[in-house]
Design a protein around this motif. Sequence first.
Motif, short mmCIF file in Angstrom:
data_model
loop_
_atom_site.label_atom_id
_atom_site.label_comp_id
_atom_site.label_asym_id
_atom_site.label_seq_id
_atom_site.Cartn_x
_atom_site.Cartn_y
_atom_site.Cartn_z
N UNK A 199 13.49 9.63 6.41
CA UNK A 199 12.51 8.72 5.86
C UNK A 199 13.01 7.00 5.94
N UNK A 200 11.96 6.09 6.42
CA UNK A 200 12.47 4.70 6.93
C UNK A 200 11.93 4.07 5.83
N UNK A 201 10.91 4.30 5.12
CA UNK A 201 10.19 3.51 4.20
C UNK A 201 9.26 4.49 3.10
N UNK A 202 9.40 3.95 1.94
CA UNK A 202 8.44 4.95 0.88
C UNK A 202 7.36 3.89 0.31
N UNK A 203 7.33 2.60 1.08
CA UNK A 203 6.08 1.79 0.76
C UNK A 203 5.91 0.93 1.72
N UNK A 204 4.64 0.83 2.18
CA UNK A 204 3.98 -0.05 3.34
C UNK A 204 3.61 -1.52 2.51
N UNK A 242 0.01 -0.08 8.12
CA UNK A 242 0.57 -0.82 7.29
C UNK A 242 1.68 -1.22 8.08
N UNK A 243 1.96 -2.41 7.62
CA UNK A 243 3.28 -3.10 8.28
C UNK A 243 4.69 -2.80 7.51
N UNK A 244 5.70 -2.78 8.31
CA UNK A 244 7.11 -2.55 7.91
C UNK A 244 8.08 -3.67 7.84
N UNK A 302 0.76 -1.25 -0.13
CA UNK A 302 0.02 -0.10 0.02
C UNK A 302 1.03 1.30 0.07
N UNK A 303 0.47 2.34 -0.42
CA UNK A 303 1.09 3.52 -0.56
C UNK A 303 1.47 4.18 0.56
N UNK A 304 2.36 5.23 0.71
CA UNK A 304 2.87 5.87 1.89
C UNK A 304 3.84 5.67 2.32
N UNK A 305 4.78 6.77 2.69
CA UNK A 305 6.08 6.77 3.15
C UNK A 305 5.91 7.35 4.68
N UNK A 306 7.01 7.08 5.43
CA UNK A 306 6.89 7.24 7.10
C UNK A 306 8.24 7.31 7.28
#
Length: 407
Positions: A130-135, A160-162, A97-101
């Motif tokens: 940033x630690x991720x760009x997609x979940x 969303x899971x990492x 699923x989309x979404x950076x975090x």
Amino acid sequence: RTGVQGIFDKKRVGIYDPVGKIEGLFKQENIRYASIKNSLSLEAFQGDLLLIANNAVTDKNEPFFSVLMDKVYKGISVIFLEQEVMPAQSAFPVLLKGGSATKTRCLAFGHPLFDNVRQGDLQNWRGDGVITRSLLEKPHKGNFLVLADALDEKGQDLKGALILEIPHGKGRLLFSQFLIMQKFDSEPVAGILFENMIHYALRERKAHERVALFGHEENQNYKFFKELGVVAVENPMALEQFRTIIITQQEDFESKAKNINKDFFVAMNHFVQSGGSLIIFGITPDMYNSLREIIPHEIGVAEKEIDERVSFKKNSPFFWGITEEDLSQCQFFKNSVRFEETPESRQLLSSGKMALFRSGKGEIIVCQLDFRSDDNDDVNAFNSRVASQLLSNLGVAIVADTFEKKY
């Protein structure tokens, strides 16, 4: 340096890496590996671990992943590093699923994946933070473990899971959306996570225990577990072949149990004393009276309103992958368990909503979470996810379908 050189003296690793980032790292440190280029070389690979490099997955390599799933079922482990797409085939168990975090939350304190890692290490990584760009989508059903999830800047759950683990047959799939390879040279924690994932993935996976499920068709929780896909023998007469027994709340429990086996309670007591695990979902005073020879602890079972937010110890493996927000949305049976905590009896959820009692070589777990079906599909999907995670933590096998529903 990765710190994993010695482990591959006895273990065989394959790398699927079209770009060459991980292969370059292994060459630099003189670590032996097999370079996997396509489905044919994967089919021929006889190893213990396969690393799928970051952004190695495309929508054109479906045959490769069909072979991969067969390999995992037979016993190898696979680590997927951060991906922008996932295999398109419907049987593949993970969706993006989309979404950076920039922030995350560890949901499995004490898990070996987080050895030498603190909560603060998992957010605002060097550079842009940033630690991720997609979940990863959190699964709604089946056996899985969500080890870390993502939060927005205000600390709200992005759902969303990492990091996600999914057992498959004798092997396991381990997915990480942390930007480990992208920030490997600048963020020390990325290297620690990479090393921990490899060590963990090479551990032998514990097989699911053989389970017996007791209940009746008119009982909604019993029907829920069956529809969830719990792998169990229903209402068996003999108990010797099982390691885990699940009992669901029911009226006239004693008479119904004796209809199955007139010596039911004698057999159940022997089962627990010999090392079995008995899990009771929805205990009532009458059920406790029937089981008091098996639960040798002075406890009270009575109706009690929850006057506080139900909580748990964050390092408890029973609740890995489950958040306090999850519990705040859960329904509970009206009865609570009251007792004095000792080394042989301890509270797992506050307000007497889940407890563990040691007896002989075995254990009894009383859980007052109520997963009964609801008219609301979103509620049912939520219940399925939380129940699946809890049962996975308890070692119970679940047959998953494709993820047509998600929460």
